[in-house]
Design a protein around this motif. Sequence first.
Motif, PDB file in Angstrom:
ATOM      1  N   ASP A 134     -72.417  17.718 -26.061  1.00  0.00           N
ATOM      2  CA  ASP A 134     -72.404  18.111 -24.644  1.00  0.00           C
ATOM      3  C   ASP A 134     -71.221  19.024 -24.351  1.00  0.00           C
ATOM      4  O   ASP A 134     -71.358  20.047 -23.679  1.00  0.00           O
ATOM      5  N   ASN A 135     -70.050  18.668 -24.882  1.00  0.00           N
ATOM      6  CA  ASN A 135     -68.848  19.487 -24.694  1.00  0.00           C
ATOM      7  C   ASN A 135     -69.025  20.859 -25.347  1.00  0.00           C
ATOM      8  O   ASN A 135     -68.676  21.886 -24.766  1.00  0.00           O
ATOM      9  N   LEU A 136     -69.575  20.876 -26.540  1.00  0.00           N
ATOM     10  CA  LEU A 136     -69.796  22.122 -27.252  1.00  0.00           C
ATOM     11  C   LEU A 136     -70.803  22.991 -26.500  1.00  0.00           C
ATOM     12  O   LEU A 136     -70.630  24.207 -26.383  1.00  0.00           O
ATOM     13  N   GLU A 137     -71.814  22.362 -25.947  1.00  0.00           N
ATOM     14  CA  GLU A 137     -72.870  23.077 -25.229  1.00  0.00           C
ATOM     15  C   GLU A 137     -72.316  23.714 -23.952  1.00  0.00           C
ATOM     16  O   GLU A 137     -72.777  24.781 -23.535  1.00  0.00           O
ATOM     17  N   GLN A 138     -71.317  23.083 -23.356  1.00  0.00           N
ATOM     18  CA  GLN A 138     -70.731  23.597 -22.119  1.00  0.00           C
ATOM     19  C   GLN A 138     -69.593  24.572 -22.394  1.00  0.00           C
ATOM     20  O   GLN A 138     -68.839  24.914 -21.504  1.00  0.00           O
ATOM     21  N   GLY A 139     -69.463  25.008 -23.636  1.00  0.00           N
ATOM     22  CA  GLY A 139     -68.464  26.009 -23.979  1.00  0.00           C
ATOM     23  C   GLY A 139     -67.155  25.436 -24.454  1.00  0.00           C
ATOM     24  O   GLY A 139     -66.151  26.137 -24.531  1.00  0.00           O
ATOM     25  N   GLY A 140     -67.146  24.155 -24.778  1.00  0.00           N
ATOM     26  CA  GLY A 140     -65.929  23.528 -25.267  1.00  0.00           C
ATOM     27  C   GLY A 140     -65.590  23.992 -26.661  1.00  0.00           C
ATOM     28  O   GLY A 140     -66.342  24.710 -27.307  1.00  0.00           O
ATOM     29  N   THR A 141     -64.430  23.541 -27.135  1.00  0.00           N
ATOM     30  CA  THR A 141     -63.999  23.928 -28.480  1.00  0.00           C
ATOM     31  C   THR A 141     -64.646  23.036 -29.513  1.00  0.00           C
ATOM     32  O   THR A 141     -65.069  21.928 -29.224  1.00  0.00           O
TER      33      THR A 141
END
Length: 115
Positions: free
Chosen positions: A106-113
């Motif tokens: 989810d974090n990666l999908e939202q542009g996270g590192t």
Amino acid sequence: MDNTDIIAILALVLVLLLMFSVFRLKKRVTELESQLAQRDAYGGPAGAGGRIAGIPTPLFVQNPEIAPDLERRLHLLLAEGKKIQAIKVMREARNLSLKDAKDFIDNLEQGGTFR
């Protein structure tokens, strides 16, 4: 020739073919074992016997959960709309719980590192 002779000959031919296949497979297994032993001797994990002195072990061999292509693979899966598959890959790569892997994706999908 009666039916018993024909059946016996066919059985003999079948046994010979099977034996030939077994010998070919045994030879292939021996070759693969040899290749594996060579790989372990020259490029296996840190601490393996036969390491070449002075050559450092690459980071992704020391710590396989940060393999160089993992992030790219996860981004491709997300771009294809395969979020569940991405979660599964993340769980296997980093030995995470389902919740942790989902949160990570989810974090990666939202542009996270990535790390």
